[in-house]
Design a protein around this motif. Sequence first.
Motif, short mmCIF file in Angstrom:
data_model
loop_
_atom_site.label_atom_id
_atom_site.label_comp_id
_atom_site.label_asym_id
_atom_site.label_seq_id
_atom_site.Cartn_x
_atom_site.Cartn_y
_atom_site.Cartn_z
N SER A 285 98.19 -0.02 52.90
CA SER A 285 98.36 -0.94 51.82
C SER A 285 97.38 -2.24 52.13
CB SER A 285 99.80 -1.70 51.63
OG SER A 285 100.11 -2.34 52.96
N ILE A 286 96.75 -2.82 51.13
CA ILE A 286 95.82 -3.69 51.27
C ILE A 286 96.20 -4.84 50.00
CG2 ILE A 286 93.27 -4.26 51.07
CD1 ILE A 286 92.91 -1.34 51.59
N ASN A 287 95.99 -6.08 50.68
CA ASN A 287 96.47 -7.25 49.67
C ASN A 287 95.25 -8.34 49.85
OD1 ASN A 287 99.10 -6.09 49.05
ND2 ASN A 287 99.79 -7.07 51.04
N THR A 288 94.77 -8.74 48.77
CA THR A 288 93.73 -9.72 48.78
C THR A 288 93.90 -10.62 47.74
OG1 THR A 288 92.32 -8.69 46.94
CG2 THR A 288 92.15 -7.71 49.30
N PRO A 289 93.06 -11.59 47.68
CA PRO A 289 93.58 -12.98 46.60
C PRO A 289 92.90 -12.16 45.24
CG PRO A 289 92.21 -13.87 48.62
CD PRO A 289 92.37 -12.32 48.75
N TYR A 290 92.32 -11.10 45.20
CA TYR A 290 91.87 -10.35 43.82
C TYR A 290 92.65 -9.26 43.61
CZ TYR A 290 87.70 -13.19 45.60
OH TYR A 290 87.11 -14.01 46.10
N GLY A 291 93.74 -9.13 44.29
CA GLY A 291 94.51 -7.81 43.77
C GLY A 291 95.04 -7.10 45.06
N ASN A 292 95.87 -6.17 44.65
CA ASN A 292 96.13 -5.27 45.68
C ASN A 292 95.39 -3.89 45.74
OD1 ASN A 292 98.07 -6.82 46.63
ND2 ASN A 292 99.61 -6.22 44.96
N GLY A 293 95.25 -3.07 46.90
CA GLY A 293 94.53 -2.01 46.93
C GLY A 293 95.47 -1.12 48.00
N ARG A 294 94.77 -0.02 48.18
CA ARG A 294 95.10 0.94 49.16
C ARG A 294 94.01 1.75 49.95
NH1 ARG A 294 98.27 5.74 45.80
NH2 ARG A 294 96.44 6.61 45.08
N GLY A 295 94.30 2.14 51.09
CA GLY A 295 93.34 2.96 51.64
C GLY A 295 93.95 4.21 51.71
N LYS B 278 91.80 0.09 44.32
CA LYS B 278 92.31 -1.04 43.64
C LYS B 278 93.49 -0.71 42.59
CE LYS B 278 91.35 -5.50 41.26
NZ LYS B 278 90.62 -6.51 40.87
N ALA B 279 94.71 -1.39 42.75
CA ALA B 279 95.73 -1.16 41.86
C ALA B 279 95.65 -1.87 40.44
CB ALA B 279 97.01 -1.64 42.30
N VAL B 280 95.48 -1.27 39.42
CA VAL B 280 95.34 -1.57 38.11
C VAL B 280 96.31 -1.15 37.26
CG1 VAL B 280 93.40 -1.62 35.93
CG2 VAL B 280 92.58 -1.44 38.44
N ILE B 281 96.68 -2.14 36.37
CA ILE B 281 98.20 -1.75 35.30
C ILE B 281 97.27 -1.62 34.05
CG2 ILE B 281 99.86 -2.81 33.95
CD1 ILE B 281 100.06 -2.79 37.15
N ASN B 282 97.87 -0.06 33.64
CA ASN B 282 97.23 0.30 32.28
C ASN B 282 98.14 -0.03 31.23
OD1 ASN B 282 99.52 1.81 32.05
ND2 ASN B 282 98.61 3.84 32.85
#
Length: 147
Positions: free
Chosen positions: A61-71, A90-94
């Motif tokens: 799990s990856i958390n940044t000020p620009y949003g969440n992601g994953r590897g 990157k996690a994006v809401i559809n």
Amino acid sequence: MSFTKFSAEQLEQVNEAVLDTGRLKRRTEVVMNKLIALAETDYIAENIGLHIEAQPDGFYSINTPYGNGRGRTELAVSPEGHQAIVHIEKAVINRLDQTEWHPVWALTFRGKGTYAGDSNESFEVGSFDDDGLPEILNSIVYAIAKA
């Protein structure tokens, strides 16, 4: 889609699959654990705001000020031999308010090198030299920010 017979050279690549992929998985885990440790330092936490955490299912799990992601790690064969690719998404809401994962970058391990995606641009990461780790962390943050 067309499927053809594989050449003897292609088939030869999978003869040492257990040994080669095991070695790549261990090296990938070592580098990812170094990135996790570096992201936990005060400077990175306070200035860049990146947090990486290993998940039990093999994801990060990856958390940044620009949003969440994953590897997520994928093992494959390429013309250069076996490789491990850590896909950064990157996690994006559809429109249906559901999370979708969009690929934004990749970190590739082949042979003894660590590369940006499928390029031949390597990072200095190894047993004796980890100068490339900060650049990899910044690349992850930038890729998520840019997406």
